[in-house]
Write an enzyme that holds these catalytic residues in place. Structure first.
Site, PDB file in Angstrom:
ATOM      1  N   LYS A 163       1.015  -1.170   0.010  1.00 30.31           N
ATOM      2  CA  LYS A 163       0.023   0.020  -0.149  1.00 30.31           C
ATOM      3  C   LYS A 163       0.987   1.239  -0.023  1.00 30.31           C
ATOM      4  O   LYS A 163       1.716   1.249   0.822  1.00 30.31           O
ATOM      5  CB  LYS A 163      -0.959   0.040   1.310  1.00 30.31           C
ATOM      6  CG  LYS A 163      -1.614   1.326   1.318  1.00 30.31           C
ATOM      7  CD  LYS A 163      -2.711   1.015   2.700  1.00 30.31           C
ATOM      8  CE  LYS A 163      -3.389   2.495   2.803  1.00 30.31           C
ATOM      9  NZ  LYS A 163      -4.309   2.307   3.938  1.00 30.31           N
TER      10      LYS A 163
ATOM     11  N   ASP B 118     -12.556   6.331   3.638  1.00 29.89           N
ATOM     12  CA  ASP B 118     -11.491   6.129   4.534  1.00 29.89           C
ATOM     13  C   ASP B 118     -10.906   4.652   4.315  1.00 29.89           C
ATOM     14  O   ASP B 118      -9.576   4.468   4.670  1.00 29.89           O
ATOM     15  CB  ASP B 118     -11.607   6.599   5.714  1.00 29.89           C
ATOM     16  CG  ASP B 118     -10.326   6.785   6.460  1.00 29.89           C
ATOM     17  OD1 ASP B 118      -9.134   6.935   6.024  1.00 29.89           O
ATOM     18  OD2 ASP B 118     -10.575   7.027   7.899  1.00 29.89           O
TER      19      ASP B 118
ATOM     20  N   ASP C 200      -3.017  10.089   3.789  1.00 30.08           N
ATOM     21  CA  ASP C 200      -4.664   9.472   3.957  1.00 30.08           C
ATOM     22  C   ASP C 200      -5.388  10.491   4.851  1.00 30.08           C
ATOM     23  O   ASP C 200      -5.432  10.415   5.996  1.00 30.08           O
ATOM     24  CB  ASP C 200      -4.334   8.124   4.483  1.00 30.08           C
ATOM     25  CG  ASP C 200      -5.992   7.481   4.846  1.00 30.08           C
ATOM     26  OD1 ASP C 200      -6.941   7.964   4.011  1.00 30.08           O
ATOM     27  OD2 ASP C 200      -6.108   6.453   5.158  1.00 30.08           O
TER      28      ASP C 200
ATOM     29  N   ARG D 122      -7.531  -0.989   0.770  1.00 31.41           N
ATOM     30  CA  ARG D 122      -7.968  -2.114   0.230  1.00 31.41           C
ATOM     31  C   ARG D 122      -8.346  -1.856  -1.117  1.00 31.41           C
ATOM     32  O   ARG D 122      -8.253  -2.780  -1.963  1.00 31.41           O
ATOM     33  CB  ARG D 122      -8.988  -2.762   1.134  1.00 31.41           C
ATOM     34  CG  ARG D 122     -10.189  -1.860   1.269  1.00 31.41           C
ATOM     35  CD  ARG D 122     -11.064  -2.328   2.377  1.00 31.41           C
ATOM     36  NE  ARG D 122     -10.692  -1.709   3.465  1.00 31.41           N
ATOM     37  CZ  ARG D 122     -11.463  -1.900   4.574  1.00 31.41           C
ATOM     38  NH1 ARG D 122     -12.315  -2.783   4.699  1.00 31.41           N
ATOM     39  NH2 ARG D 122     -10.833  -1.236   5.750  1.00 31.41           N
TER      40      ARG D 122
ATOM     41  N   LYS E  98     -11.080  11.923   8.201  1.00 26.80           N
ATOM     42  CA  LYS E  98     -10.750  11.666   9.611  1.00 26.80           C
ATOM     43  C   LYS E  98     -10.914  12.936  10.315  1.00 26.80           C
ATOM     44  O   LYS E  98     -10.489  14.041  10.027  1.00 26.80           O
ATOM     45  CB  LYS E  98      -9.210  11.312   9.401  1.00 26.80           C
ATOM     46  CG  LYS E  98      -8.900   9.938   8.904  1.00 26.80           C
ATOM     47  CD  LYS E  98      -7.403   9.705   8.785  1.00 26.80           C
ATOM     48  CE  LYS E  98      -7.117   8.382   7.981  1.00 26.80           C
ATOM     49  NZ  LYS E  98      -7.601   7.120   8.737  1.00 26.80           N
TER      50      LYS E  98
HETATM   51  N1  BES Z   1      -4.406   4.141   6.794  1.00 24.69           N
HETATM   52  C1  BES Z   1      -5.752   3.699   7.651  1.00 24.69           C
HETATM   53  C2  BES Z   1      -5.511   2.861   8.613  1.00 24.69           C
HETATM   54  C3  BES Z   1      -4.747   3.232   9.706  1.00 24.69           C
HETATM   55  C4  BES Z   1      -5.065   3.791  10.919  1.00 24.69           C
HETATM   56  C5  BES Z   1      -3.189   3.316   9.542  1.00 24.69           C
HETATM   57  C6  BES Z   1      -4.276   4.311  12.006  1.00 24.69           C
HETATM   58  C7  BES Z   1      -2.263   3.621  10.684  1.00 24.69           C
HETATM   59  C8  BES Z   1      -3.072   4.328  11.874  1.00 24.69           C
HETATM   60  C9  BES Z   1      -6.888   3.101   6.860  1.00 24.69           C
HETATM   61  O1  BES Z   1      -6.802   3.777   5.485  1.00 24.69           O
HETATM   62  C10 BES Z   1      -8.207   3.609   7.469  1.00 24.69           C
HETATM   63  O2  BES Z   1      -8.508   4.819   7.436  1.00 24.69           O
HETATM   64  N2  BES Z   1      -8.812   2.759   7.867  1.00 24.69           N
HETATM   65  C11 BES Z   1     -10.030   2.803   8.641  1.00 24.69           C
HETATM   66  C12 BES Z   1     -11.045   1.656   8.017  1.00 24.69           C
HETATM   67  C13 BES Z   1     -12.640   2.015   8.416  1.00 24.69           C
HETATM   68  C14 BES Z   1     -12.997   3.307   7.657  1.00 24.69           C
HETATM   69  C15 BES Z   1     -13.163   0.842   7.969  1.00 24.69           C
HETATM   70  C16 BES Z   1      -9.849   2.730   9.982  1.00 24.69           C
HETATM   71  O3  BES Z   1      -9.195   1.634  10.345  1.00 24.69           O
HETATM   72  O4  BES Z   1     -10.494   3.402  10.739  1.00 24.69           O
HETATM   73 ZN    ZN Z   2      -5.009   4.355   4.801  1.00 22.59          ZN
HETATM   74 ZN    ZN Z   3      -7.955   5.633   5.221  1.00 19.97          ZN
END
Ligand code: BES
Ligand code: ZN
Ligand code: ZN
Length: 480
Positions: free
Chosen positions: A242, A324, A247, A328, A254
């Site tokens: 990835k 967010d 992000d 994936r 976020k």
């Molecule tokens: N990059 C984030 C995951 C992440 C969170 C990495 C904190 C490092 C620290 C990913 O893209 C994300 O935002 N995931 C969401 C998924 C949710 C929307 C289902 C998450 O984990 O909150």
């Molecule tokens: Zn991410």
């Molecule tokens: Zn994300």
């Protein structure tokens, strides 16, 4: 910069000695410090002499010291040398070589290189530089081979590259900058590299990657790396990492408090780029094709919205329910590309994918999933060699059902709970039934404060060692 080589002669001015806890030498050779230094793990003490100094490093109990501890002990020694401004230092390594064999050399080199690591921050004013020549002592009984040193150096070089990329601010590393940095890095290895730019990705109908990044000012791209170390084999290991250079969450924005580390969301791609470089430099007998989708995840007028439906590379339709959950999406195009266009026989994906995995396992253990015990077995032994820890998370049909959509083949988030599992399974849907391993390094790629002596606040280089050793073991231990 540090350089590391081996020596038969102790450097006359500065020497690092490693002592077990309550080592009888402490009383015998250094009686004056018995009160303040007992050889506890990672304890250090500098003994000044007339024309030389000795750095004592405590190693704790012999039976508790394995390869992981060697890396930490040498990192502690390097950090102390940096504090003292030492420019040349020989180090006693015989005790570790005797107990752990040559694998200890690789870990010692890694520790020495990482212990004094600092990202070159852009601060004005005086620049502090530190160069040091480290010499690992070898003896008749414990010689050090060129191969072990080289493996350490290459792994170190890869890990430093990954850390530097991940520490780089998002505005200095747009997707194409990242691609060019990888291209530059891979130049000195026998790797074929291709950068697929946005127009090409659109033509290829990579709607998931283009959907995430296509509305950004700084467009997405995809780097493909091919290393053919075993032309006689039909096996080809597909690695997908990835590469989200920032992000924000997109329209599912976020909160400000969650944006701290968003520049590090490309740690998976950095780890793959580093591991493939290491594998190629060390001429592992294995075939690897890596695919690194690189993109921002931002808001603009044309950005994806929840409710949108897109078609991933290869044809599966995806209902976007949360913008967010973008990792994936870019990885499903990468995995489908590896299987369909590159004909890989195995797929490993690695990503900072879910906050949930960090909630569960913290900063020192990463999540893993797999649908193939044999392939996963190789990962387990690779992790033992790299010193990284992974927990294999189980899953069942009920989890697969959680990402089925009513309006498309799949949806990009499940219901509440088990977010790490559904994220991994989403990517698996695009791996064409090939043996699959998924590594979620959201918790381990970045540390707010170091846990181990070889870490610094910021990027850790997670995944580099494990993927390298996985490739080494997969290729029947390579040519060495
Ligand atoms: N990059 C984030 C995951 C992440 C969170 C990495 C904190 C490092 C620290 C990913 O893209 C994300 O935002 N995931 C969401 C998924 C949710 C929307 C289902 C998450 O984990 O909150
Ligand atoms: Zn991410
Ligand atoms: Zn994300």
């Amino acid at each position: 910069m540090v350089s590391i080589s081996k020596t038969k002669e102790r450097h006359p001015a500065f020497y690092a000695d490693f002592l077990w806890e309550d080592d009888e030498r402490i009383g015998r050779c250094f009686p004056e410090i018995k009160q303040v230094f007992s050889g506890k793990y990672l304890e250090t003490f500098v003994l000044p002499g007339k024309d030389h100094m000795v750095l004592l490093v405590g190693c704790g109990k012999q039976e508790e010291v394995g390869l992981f501890q060697v890396k930490e002990l040498f990192a502690a020694a390097a950090a102390k040398c940096k504090d003292l401004g030492i420019q040349k230092c020989s180090l006693g390594s015989a005790a570790f070589l005797e107990r752990l064999g040559e694998r200890a050399v690789t870990q010692a080199v890694l520790g020495l290189g990482l212990g004094g690591y600092e990202y070159e921050y852009r601060k004005t004013g005086e620049k502090k530089t530190w160069d040091c020549e480290f010499l690992l002592e070898e003896t008749e009984e414990t010689p050090i081979s060129r191969e072990a040193l080289e493996e350490g150096e290459e792994l170190l070089n890869g890990t430093l590259f990954a850390r530097n990329m991940v520490n780089t601010p998002g505005n200095r590393l747009r997707p194409l900058d990242f691609a060019h940095a990888v291209a530059e890095f891979e130049k000195d290895a026998d790797i074929e590299l291709q950068i697929l730019e946005y127009d090409q990705l659109r033509q290829m109908k990579m709607e998931a990657l283009c959907g995430v990044g296509g509305s950004s000012e700084y467009l997405p791209c995809m780097v493909v790396l091919r290393y053919k170390g075993d032309p006689d084999s039909t096996e080809n290991y597909g690695l997908a990492g990835k590469g989200i250079t920032c992000d924000t969450g997109g329209y599912c924005l976020k909160g400000a408090g969650s944006m701290g580390g968003i520049k590090s969301d490309m740690a998976g791609a950095a780890a793959v780029a580093a591991a493939v470089h290491t594998a190629a430099r060390l001429r592992l007998k294995v075939n690897i094709t890596a695919c690194l989708p690189m993109s921002e995840n931002r808001i603009s007028r044309a950005s994806m919205l929840p409710g949108d439906v897109i078609t991933g590379y290869g044809g599966k339709t995806i209902e976007i329910l949360n913008t967010d959950a973008e990792g994936r999406l870019i990885l499903c195009d990468a995995a489908a590309y590896l299987v369909k266009d590159e004909g890989v026989t195995h797929v490993l994906d690695i990503a900072t994918l879910t906050g949930a995995v960090a909630q569960m396992l913290g900063n020192t253990i990463a999540g893993a999933m797999s649908d193939n015990d044999e392939f996963y077995g190789i990962l387990e032994s690779a992790a033992l060699r790299s010193g990284e820890r992974y927990l294999r998370i189980p899953y069942g049909k009920e989890h697969e059902n959680m990402i089925k959509s009513q309006v498309a083949d799949l949806k990009n988030i499940g219901a509440d709970h088990c977010g790490t599992i559904t994220a991994g399974l989403f990517i698996r849907e695009f791996c064409g039934g090939k043996p699959w391993i998924h590594l979620d390094i959201a918790g381990t790629a970045w540390c707010g404060a170091p846990t181990f002596a070889f870490e610094k606040a910021g990027a850790t280089g997670a995944g580099v060692g494990t993927i390298y050793y996985l490739m080494k073991e997969a290729g029947c231990c390579g040519q060495r």
